[in-house]
Enzyme design. Structure first.
Site, short mmCIF file in Angstrom:
data_model
loop_
_atom_site.label_atom_id
_atom_site.label_comp_id
_atom_site.label_asym_id
_atom_site.label_seq_id
_atom_site.Cartn_x
_atom_site.Cartn_y
_atom_site.Cartn_z
CG MET A 31 -1.95 -1.10 1.23
SD MET A 31 -3.15 -0.91 -0.11
CE MET A 31 -4.22 -2.29 0.24
CB CYS A 32 0.45 4.45 -1.76
SG CYS A 32 0.10 3.60 -3.32
#
Length: 256
Positions: A1-2
């Site tokens: 995930m960013c």
């Protein structure tokens, strides 16, 4: 995930938040502590507002820790409102067009998370975006598709309603297709005046999102930038943090 951060307050140099803190966004691009993956090396981007009407952006496919140009411009650019993002791809290509933040007119948007079953839903999801907006879509990510759905639903007129409507569109398609994977997201968007930060999940595991206000400076982050975790307040699941121009921060429950 960013991982991402948003800042609004007195003008500061971008490097003060991108590089300087102990757990800065650049540090998180290598060693994220509250993400599904520790490394976010599939590109990066920054967007900022200065003296012109439209925001500036700088995006590239290099890992954020390995781009000397990012360090150079962060040392020079000073802004009272900026967004920054380091990317961990969830299946779409590593390309400049797929790096956040995305821009349209005065709006900037960035996202962390994933639409469950996006590959199956993509054609129908994109079909909901009107032609006049779709021709402005440059990348292939679910993130950008969500942004254009928000624009379609009247982001300029009623941002909270547009956010809820876009989420409802995605959930409706997922339910119709029998997709059981979760739709999880945190997102930040701004028109250069007001700031909106979303924390949402269709299950009980929304991505992390925190905020802090000190001396009129608002910072919103995927994870705290320092060891003083108690000073960072979580955005409740299913809520939008709203920092309207010249007003206090409020938390609004999503209608979706």
């Amino acid at each position: 995930m960013c991982r991402w951060l948003t800042y609004r307050g007195d003008p500061i140099y971008l490097e003060d938040l991108l590089f300087a803190p102990r757990y800065s966004l650049i540090e998180q691009s290598l060693h994220a502590r509250k993400a599904a993956v520790a490394t976010n090396g599939d590109g990066f981007g920054v967007g900022w507002y200065a003296e012109r009407d439209l925001p500036g952006t700088y995006r590239d496919i290099l890992p954020a820790w390995n781009d000397p140009n990012l360090r150079s411009i962060a040392h020079q650019i000073r802004s009272s409102l900026f967004l920054a993002h380091v990317r961990a791809s969830t299946g779409t290509a590593t390309s400049r067009a797929n790096c956040h933040p995305f821009s349209n007119g005065r709006w900037l948007f960035m996202h962390n998370g994933q639409i469950g079953g996006y590959a199956r839903l993509r054609r129908r999801l994109e079909a909901l975006i009107p032609d006049g907006l779709y021709e402005q879509r440059l990348g292939t990510t679910d993130s950008e598709a969500i942004f254009y759905l928000m624009l379609h639903h009247g982001l300029d007129r009623d941002p909270l309603a547009a956010i809820s409507a876009a989420i409802a569109d995605v959930r409706k398609l997922m339910i119709e297709d029998g997709i059981t994977e979760a739709f999880r997201m945190t997102a930040s968007l701004t028109d250069g005046r007001s700031v909106y930060a979303i924390r949402y999940s269709s299950d009980a595991e929304p991505p992390s999102l925190y905020w802090r206000m000190e001396d009129g400076r608002l910072t919103i982050v995927s994870e705290p930038l320092d060891e003083h975790v108690q000073k960072w307040l979580p955005v409740p699941p299913g809520h939008v943090l709203v920092a309207a121009e010249a007003s206090e921060v409020t938390l609004s429950a999503l209608a979706a």
